[in-house]
Design a protein around this motif. Structure first.
Motif, PDB file in Angstrom:
ATOM      1  N   LEU A 214       0.818  -1.217   0.000  1.00  0.00           N
ATOM      2  CA  LEU A 214       0.000   0.000   0.000  1.00  0.00           C
ATOM      3  C   LEU A 214       0.849   1.263   0.000  1.00  0.00           C
ATOM      4  CD1 LEU A 214      -2.801   1.328   0.133  1.00  0.00           C
ATOM      5  CD2 LEU A 214      -2.665   1.157   2.624  1.00  0.00           C
TER       6      LEU A 214
ATOM      7  N   LEU B  39       0.638   4.686  -2.392  1.00  0.00           N
ATOM      8  CA  LEU B  39       0.282   5.999  -1.853  1.00  0.00           C
ATOM      9  C   LEU B  39       1.376   7.018  -2.154  1.00  0.00           C
ATOM     10  CD1 LEU B  39      -1.286   5.031   1.595  1.00  0.00           C
ATOM     11  CD2 LEU B  39      -2.421   5.342  -0.620  1.00  0.00           C
TER      12      LEU B  39
ATOM     13  N   PRO C  22      -3.228   6.790   5.926  1.00  0.00           N
ATOM     14  CA  PRO C  22      -3.758   5.442   6.119  1.00  0.00           C
ATOM     15  C   PRO C  22      -4.392   5.350   7.504  1.00  0.00           C
ATOM     16  CG  PRO C  22      -1.462   5.391   5.399  1.00  0.00           C
ATOM     17  CD  PRO C  22      -1.788   6.796   5.782  1.00  0.00           C
TER      18      PRO C  22
ATOM     19  N   LYS D  95      -6.559  -3.712  -3.909  1.00  0.00           N
ATOM     20  CA  LYS D  95      -7.520  -2.820  -4.556  1.00  0.00           C
ATOM     21  C   LYS D  95      -7.686  -1.593  -3.680  1.00  0.00           C
ATOM     22  CE  LYS D  95     -10.271  -6.207  -7.026  1.00  0.00           C
ATOM     23  NZ  LYS D  95     -11.567  -6.836  -7.208  1.00  0.00           N
ATOM     24  N   LEU D  96      -7.930  -0.463  -4.315  1.00  0.00           N
ATOM     25  CA  LEU D  96      -8.144   0.786  -3.600  1.00  0.00           C
ATOM     26  C   LEU D  96      -9.307   1.484  -4.274  1.00  0.00           C
ATOM     27  CD1 LEU D  96      -6.983   2.722  -1.408  1.00  0.00           C
ATOM     28  CD2 LEU D  96      -5.531   3.687  -3.184  1.00  0.00           C
ATOM     29  N   ARG D  97     -10.416   1.661  -3.531  1.00  0.00           N
ATOM     30  CA  ARG D  97     -11.580   2.306  -4.141  1.00  0.00           C
ATOM     31  C   ARG D  97     -12.111   3.398  -3.222  1.00  0.00           C
ATOM     32  NH1 ARG D  97     -16.346   1.093  -1.994  1.00  0.00           N
ATOM     33  NH2 ARG D  97     -16.512  -0.760  -0.717  1.00  0.00           N
TER      34      ARG D  97
ATOM     35  N   ALA E 204     -11.151   6.303   1.247  1.00  0.00           N
ATOM     36  CA  ALA E 204     -11.058   5.147   0.363  1.00  0.00           C
ATOM     37  C   ALA E 204     -10.849   3.901   1.213  1.00  0.00           C
ATOM     38  CB  ALA E 204      -9.900   5.313  -0.616  1.00  0.00           C
TER      39      ALA E 204
ATOM     40  N   ALA F   7      -8.803   0.284   1.103  1.00  0.00           N
ATOM     41  CA  ALA F   7      -7.810  -0.588   0.475  1.00  0.00           C
ATOM     42  C   ALA F   7      -8.099  -2.007   0.939  1.00  0.00           C
ATOM     43  CB  ALA F   7      -6.399  -0.167   0.882  1.00  0.00           C
ATOM     44  N   ARG F   8      -8.091  -2.949   0.000  1.00  0.00           N
ATOM     45  CA  ARG F   8      -8.357  -4.348   0.346  1.00  0.00           C
ATOM     46  C   ARG F   8      -7.296  -5.242  -0.242  1.00  0.00           C
ATOM     47  NH1 ARG F   8     -14.045  -6.812  -0.366  1.00  0.00           N
ATOM     48  NH2 ARG F   8     -12.840  -8.345   0.754  1.00  0.00           N
TER      49      ARG F   8
ATOM     50  N   GLU G 221      -8.647   1.675   5.912  1.00  0.00           N
ATOM     51  CA  GLU G 221      -9.147   2.974   5.486  1.00  0.00           C
ATOM     52  C   GLU G 221      -7.970   3.824   5.038  1.00  0.00           C
ATOM     53  OE1 GLU G 221     -10.920   4.411   9.065  1.00  0.00           O
ATOM     54  OE2 GLU G 221     -12.876   3.552   8.584  1.00  0.00           O
ATOM     55  N   VAL G 222      -8.200   4.656   4.012  1.00  0.00           N
ATOM     56  CA  VAL G 222      -7.191   5.612   3.551  1.00  0.00           C
ATOM     57  C   VAL G 222      -7.922   6.927   3.294  1.00  0.00           C
ATOM     58  CG1 VAL G 222      -5.454   6.146   1.806  1.00  0.00           C
ATOM     59  CG2 VAL G 222      -5.873   3.765   2.437  1.00  0.00           C
TER      60      VAL G 222
ATOM     61  N   ILE H 257      -5.862   6.770  -9.131  1.00  0.00           N
ATOM     62  CA  ILE H 257      -5.665   5.486  -8.450  1.00  0.00           C
ATOM     63  C   ILE H 257      -5.522   4.372  -9.478  1.00  0.00           C
ATOM     64  CG2 ILE H 257      -6.800   3.750  -6.995  1.00  0.00           C
ATOM     65  CD1 ILE H 257      -7.949   6.158  -5.382  1.00  0.00           C
TER      66      ILE H 257
END
Length: 96
Positions: free
Chosen positions: A20, A24, A38, A52-54, A65, A67-68, A75-76, A91
């Protein structure tokens, strides 16, 4: 771009999802992103094999966002002038 133009990455947790932080740091090259923080790490039921980052929800001055990776979520928080579509595009560019 001068170093002063880059945003900052806030390190207030000792653990992060694998892979991650480099993502970032790449996002900080966008001048409209001033701060990335983060947040809390948690567990998810589903399994996500790749990072994944959504975008989740708008917050004051930016977006939250999620992140998984695997069964872990984090959380971000982004403080940015970018629109949601612009941030999602940034992203997507960095992840690929």
């Amino acid at each position: 771009m001068a170093q002063e133009d880059k945003g900052r990455l806030v390190w207030n947790h000792s653990t992060h999802l694998d892979g991650l932080i480099p993502i970032l740091e790449k996002l900080l090259n966008y001048t409209q992103i001033s701060t990335i923080t983060p947040g809390v790490i948690g567990r998810a039921r589903g399994h996500c094999p790749h990072l994944k980052l959504r975008i989740s929800v708008p917050i004051r001055g930016g977006y939250k966002a999620i992140a998984r990776q695997g069964k872990t979520v984090q959380e971000v928080f982004f403080v940015t002038d970018l629109s949601q579509q612009e941030l999602e595009s940034a992203i997507e560019t960095v992840l690929n």
